[in-house]
Write a protein that holds these residues in place. Structure first.
Motif, PDB file in Angstrom:
ATOM      1  N   VAL A 110       0.863  -1.286  -0.010  1.00  0.00           N
ATOM      2  CA  VAL A 110      -0.126   0.036  -0.102  1.00  0.00           C
ATOM      3  C   VAL A 110       0.734   1.192   0.119  1.00  0.00           C
ATOM      4  CG1 VAL A 110      -1.858   1.439   1.297  1.00  0.00           C
ATOM      5  CG2 VAL A 110      -1.880  -1.114   1.220  1.00  0.00           C
ATOM      6  N   THR A 111       0.610   2.234  -0.983  1.00  0.00           N
ATOM      7  CA  THR A 111       1.144   3.536  -0.631  1.00  0.00           C
ATOM      8  C   THR A 111       0.465   4.771  -0.935  1.00  0.00           C
ATOM      9  OG1 THR A 111       1.333   4.043  -3.038  1.00  0.00           O
ATOM     10  CG2 THR A 111       2.988   2.550  -2.372  1.00  0.00           C
ATOM     11  N   ILE A 112       0.862   5.574   0.034  1.00  0.00           N
ATOM     12  CA  ILE A 112       0.099   6.930   0.274  1.00  0.00           C
ATOM     13  C   ILE A 112       0.891   8.228  -0.001  1.00  0.00           C
ATOM     14  CG2 ILE A 112      -1.319   8.555   1.703  1.00  0.00           C
ATOM     15  CD1 ILE A 112      -2.596   5.921   3.270  1.00  0.00           C
ATOM     16  N   THR A 113       0.545   8.883  -1.115  1.00  0.00           N
ATOM     17  CA  THR A 113       1.632   9.980  -1.675  1.00  0.00           C
ATOM     18  C   THR A 113       0.941  11.279  -1.368  1.00  0.00           C
ATOM     19  OG1 THR A 113       2.264   8.525  -3.382  1.00  0.00           O
ATOM     20  CG2 THR A 113       2.671  10.595  -3.467  1.00  0.00           C
ATOM     21  N   ASP A 114       1.548  12.212  -1.094  1.00  0.00           N
ATOM     22  CA  ASP A 114       1.278  13.557  -0.761  1.00  0.00           C
ATOM     23  C   ASP A 114       2.016  14.425  -1.521  1.00  0.00           C
ATOM     24  OD1 ASP A 114       3.589  14.889   0.818  1.00  0.00           O
ATOM     25  OD2 ASP A 114       2.927  13.386   2.270  1.00  0.00           O
ATOM     26  N   GLN A 115       1.446  15.783  -1.502  1.00  0.00           N
ATOM     27  CA  GLN A 115       2.330  16.722  -2.332  1.00  0.00           C
ATOM     28  C   GLN A 115       2.828  17.853  -1.356  1.00  0.00           C
ATOM     29  OE1 GLN A 115      -0.755  17.865  -5.001  1.00  0.00           O
ATOM     30  NE2 GLN A 115       0.044  16.839  -6.564  1.00  0.00           N
ATOM     31  N   GLY A 116       3.174  17.353  -0.081  1.00  0.00           N
ATOM     32  CA  GLY A 116       3.708  18.042   1.006  1.00  0.00           C
ATOM     33  C   GLY A 116       5.037  18.732   0.937  1.00  0.00           C
ATOM     34  N   GLY A 117       5.882  18.698  -0.336  1.00  0.00           N
ATOM     35  CA  GLY A 117       6.955  19.360  -0.331  1.00  0.00           C
ATOM     36  C   GLY A 117       8.275  18.356  -0.173  1.00  0.00           C
ATOM     37  N   GLY A 118       8.020  17.318   0.507  1.00  0.00           N
ATOM     38  CA  GLY A 118       9.026  16.619   0.522  1.00  0.00           C
ATOM     39  C   GLY A 118       9.735  16.668   1.914  1.00  0.00           C
ATOM     40  N   VAL A 119      10.538  15.740   2.176  1.00  0.00           N
ATOM     41  CA  VAL A 119      11.356  15.594   3.543  1.00  0.00           C
ATOM     42  C   VAL A 119      12.801  15.504   3.102  1.00  0.00           C
ATOM     43  CG1 VAL A 119      11.719  14.134   5.652  1.00  0.00           C
ATOM     44  CG2 VAL A 119       9.527  14.179   4.708  1.00  0.00           C
ATOM     45  N   PRO A 120      13.612  16.496   3.809  1.00  0.00           N
ATOM     46  CA  PRO A 120      15.032  16.393   3.500  1.00  0.00           C
ATOM     47  C   PRO A 120      15.590  15.109   3.635  1.00  0.00           C
ATOM     48  CG  PRO A 120      14.226  18.444   4.893  1.00  0.00           C
ATOM     49  CD  PRO A 120      13.167  17.382   4.875  1.00  0.00           C
ATOM     50  N   PRO A 121      16.334  14.621   2.759  1.00  0.00           N
ATOM     51  CA  PRO A 121      16.855  13.622   2.952  1.00  0.00           C
ATOM     52  C   PRO A 121      17.601  12.990   4.396  1.00  0.00           C
ATOM     53  CG  PRO A 121      17.719  14.353   0.837  1.00  0.00           C
ATOM     54  CD  PRO A 121      17.029  15.453   1.519  1.00  0.00           C
ATOM     55  N   ASP A 122      18.495  14.111   4.890  1.00  0.00           N
ATOM     56  CA  ASP A 122      18.882  13.850   6.263  1.00  0.00           C
ATOM     57  C   ASP A 122      17.963  13.744   7.284  1.00  0.00           C
ATOM     58  OD1 ASP A 122      18.113  16.568   5.965  1.00  0.00           O
ATOM     59  OD2 ASP A 122      19.688  17.139   7.464  1.00  0.00           O
ATOM     60  N   GLN A 123      16.597  14.058   7.114  1.00  0.00           N
ATOM     61  CA  GLN A 123      15.514  13.674   8.023  1.00  0.00           C
ATOM     62  C   GLN A 123      14.845  12.595   7.844  1.00  0.00           C
ATOM     63  OE1 GLN A 123      14.703  16.518  10.400  1.00  0.00           O
ATOM     64  NE2 GLN A 123      17.066  16.917   9.835  1.00  0.00           N
ATOM     65  N   GLN A 124      14.935  11.812   6.708  1.00  0.00           N
ATOM     66  CA  GLN A 124      14.049  10.866   6.404  1.00  0.00           C
ATOM     67  C   GLN A 124      14.196   9.603   7.401  1.00  0.00           C
ATOM     68  OE1 GLN A 124      14.293   9.904   2.394  1.00  0.00           O
ATOM     69  NE2 GLN A 124      13.863  12.067   1.678  1.00  0.00           N
ATOM     70  N   ARG A 125      15.257   9.339   7.896  1.00  0.00           N
ATOM     71  CA  ARG A 125      15.392   8.157   8.594  1.00  0.00           C
ATOM     72  C   ARG A 125      14.637   8.549  10.137  1.00  0.00           C
ATOM     73  NH1 ARG A 125      20.271   6.197   9.959  1.00  0.00           N
ATOM     74  NH2 ARG A 125      21.266   6.870   7.554  1.00  0.00           N
ATOM     75  N   ARG A 126      14.381   9.863  10.403  1.00  0.00           N
ATOM     76  CA  ARG A 126      13.752  10.094  11.736  1.00  0.00           C
ATOM     77  C   ARG A 126      12.327  10.117  11.544  1.00  0.00           C
ATOM     78  NH1 ARG A 126      14.814  15.796  12.714  1.00  0.00           N
ATOM     79  NH2 ARG A 126      13.722  15.386  14.711  1.00  0.00           N
ATOM     80  N   VAL A 127      11.764  10.035  10.511  1.00  0.00           N
ATOM     81  CA  VAL A 127      10.228  10.125  10.425  1.00  0.00           C
ATOM     82  C   VAL A 127       9.519   9.253  11.138  1.00  0.00           C
ATOM     83  CG1 VAL A 127       8.462   9.895   8.600  1.00  0.00           C
ATOM     84  CG2 VAL A 127      10.387  11.324   8.277  1.00  0.00           C
ATOM     85  N   PHE A 128       9.973   8.033  11.370  1.00  0.00           N
ATOM     86  CA  PHE A 128       9.237   6.991  12.156  1.00  0.00           C
ATOM     87  C   PHE A 128       9.504   7.011  13.685  1.00  0.00           C
ATOM     88  CE2 PHE A 128       9.186   5.442   7.850  1.00  0.00           C
ATOM     89  CZ  PHE A 128       8.001   5.395   7.537  1.00  0.00           C
ATOM     90  N   GLY A 129      10.580   7.576  14.083  1.00  0.00           N
ATOM     91  CA  GLY A 129      11.133   7.581  15.341  1.00  0.00           C
ATOM     92  C   GLY A 129      10.752   8.596  16.435  1.00  0.00           C
ATOM     93  N   ARG A 130       9.905   9.525  15.754  1.00  0.00           N
ATOM     94  CA  ARG A 130       9.784  10.899  16.877  1.00  0.00           C
ATOM     95  C   ARG A 130       8.690  10.234  17.442  1.00  0.00           C
ATOM     96  NH1 ARG A 130       7.546  15.310  14.391  1.00  0.00           N
ATOM     97  NH2 ARG A 130       6.822  13.812  12.922  1.00  0.00           N
ATOM     98  N   LEU A 131       8.705  10.400  19.075  1.00  0.00           N
ATOM     99  CA  LEU A 131       7.414  10.166  20.046  1.00  0.00           C
ATOM    100  C   LEU A 131       7.161  11.501  20.605  1.00  0.00           C
ATOM    101  CD1 LEU A 131       8.591   6.859  21.336  1.00  0.00           C
ATOM    102  CD2 LEU A 131       6.519   7.478  20.460  1.00  0.00           C
ATOM    103  N   TYR A 132       7.952  12.384  20.917  1.00  0.00           N
ATOM    104  CA  TYR A 132       7.673  13.540  21.630  1.00  0.00           C
ATOM    105  C   TYR A 132       8.107  14.764  20.965  1.00  0.00           C
ATOM    106  CZ  TYR A 132       6.069  10.081  24.881  1.00  0.00           C
ATOM    107  OH  TYR A 132       5.870   9.015  25.473  1.00  0.00           O
ATOM    108  N   ARG A 133       7.224  15.760  20.859  1.00  0.00           N
ATOM    109  CA  ARG A 133       7.655  16.762  19.922  1.00  0.00           C
ATOM    110  C   ARG A 133       8.632  17.683  20.835  1.00  0.00           C
ATOM    111  NH1 ARG A 133       2.882  20.253  17.672  1.00  0.00           N
ATOM    112  NH2 ARG A 133       2.318  20.381  20.016  1.00  0.00           N
ATOM    113  N   ALA A 134       8.656  17.587  22.126  1.00  0.00           N
ATOM    114  CA  ALA A 134       9.680  18.408  23.059  1.00  0.00           C
ATOM    115  C   ALA A 134      11.074  18.073  22.738  1.00  0.00           C
ATOM    116  CB  ALA A 134       9.281  18.158  24.418  1.00  0.00           C
ATOM    117  N   ASP A 135      11.201  16.647  22.239  1.00  0.00           N
ATOM    118  CA  ASP A 135      12.727  16.196  22.151  1.00  0.00           C
ATOM    119  C   ASP A 135      13.097  16.307  20.701  1.00  0.00           C
ATOM    120  OD1 ASP A 135      11.981  15.256  24.632  1.00  0.00           O
ATOM    121  OD2 ASP A 135      11.784  13.166  23.822  1.00  0.00           O
ATOM    122  N   ASN A 136      12.111  16.673  19.894  1.00  0.00           N
ATOM    123  CA  ASN A 136      12.365  16.712  18.189  1.00  0.00           C
ATOM    124  C   ASN A 136      12.074  17.773  17.652  1.00  0.00           C
ATOM    125  OD1 ASN A 136      13.631  14.017  17.705  1.00  0.00           O
ATOM    126  ND2 ASN A 136      11.749  13.249  18.678  1.00  0.00           N
TER     127      ASN A 136
END
Length: 189
Positions: A110-136
């Motif tokens: 399954v894929t879900i595609t948006d036109q949200g401007g993309g995520v910078p390559p150096d940030q992509q690995r963090r996308v699934f790891g954020r739990l609390y906004r305060a730390d990230n």
């Protein structure tokens, strides 16, 4: 709600389900939200998919999380595309540093595609790891501001699947997930 994941205890109740039905239900539920921003939802779904052994609520929550992220990331009048198909002996196009590459498997992809401007390559690995906004600090191109994507990852992995992101800066992001058709599902006694 989300508490089932807070404790890392998956009380999943796998049953045979039709992923297309789950997707259609989720789209119906998300419809009003999408209309508020005049976002067009394009569906490119297989005519039918083999039944999947999975927890229905978990699958619905997974799709809703990804739709919600796409909605939040999208510009007004944007487009979100959702696809679903069966793939035989599929291996996701991952590099080792993102996730362990699973063996080839028959999966629903399954894929879900948006036109949200993309995520910078150096940030992509963090996308699934954020739990609390305060730390990230927030990640550009991602609508989700809290635990949504880490929950999506947990739900996919509980079903023996893999989730990943492909993103093009200036354009948008595609979240992919695969669930194996013969997956062992974590069950609590």
């Amino acid at each position: 709600g989300l508490t089932m994941l807070d404790s890392e205890e998956f009380k999943l109740q796998p049953a045979m389900l039709d992923m297309l039905e789950v997707i259609e239900d989720s789209i119906t539920r998300a419809g009003n939200q999408f209309r508020e921003k005049n976002i067009t939802l394009r569906m490119r779904l297989a005519d039918r998919l083999p039944p999947l052994r999975a927890d229905r609520d978990a699958m619905q929550q997974l799709i809703m999380q990804l739709l919600s992220n796409a909605y939040l990331a999208s510009p007004v009048n944007g487009e979100v595309t959702i696809t679903a198909e069966q793939e035989a002996q599929f291996v996701p196009p991952l590099s080792d540093d993102v996730a362990p590459i699973p063996p080839p498997a028959d999966v629903i992809h399954v894929t879900i595609t948006d036109q949200g401007g993309g995520v910078p390559p150096d940030q992509q690995r963090r996308v699934f790891g954020r739990l609390y906004r305060a730390d990230n600090p927030l990640i550009e191109g991602i609508g989700d501001t809290g635990v949504g994507l880490s929950i999506a990852k947990a739900l996919v992995e509980a079903h023996g699947g893999t989730i990943w992101l492909e993103s093009e800066l200036g354009k948008g992001s595609t979240f992919h997930f695969i669930i194996p058709l013969s997956a062992p599902v974590k069950q609590e006694a």
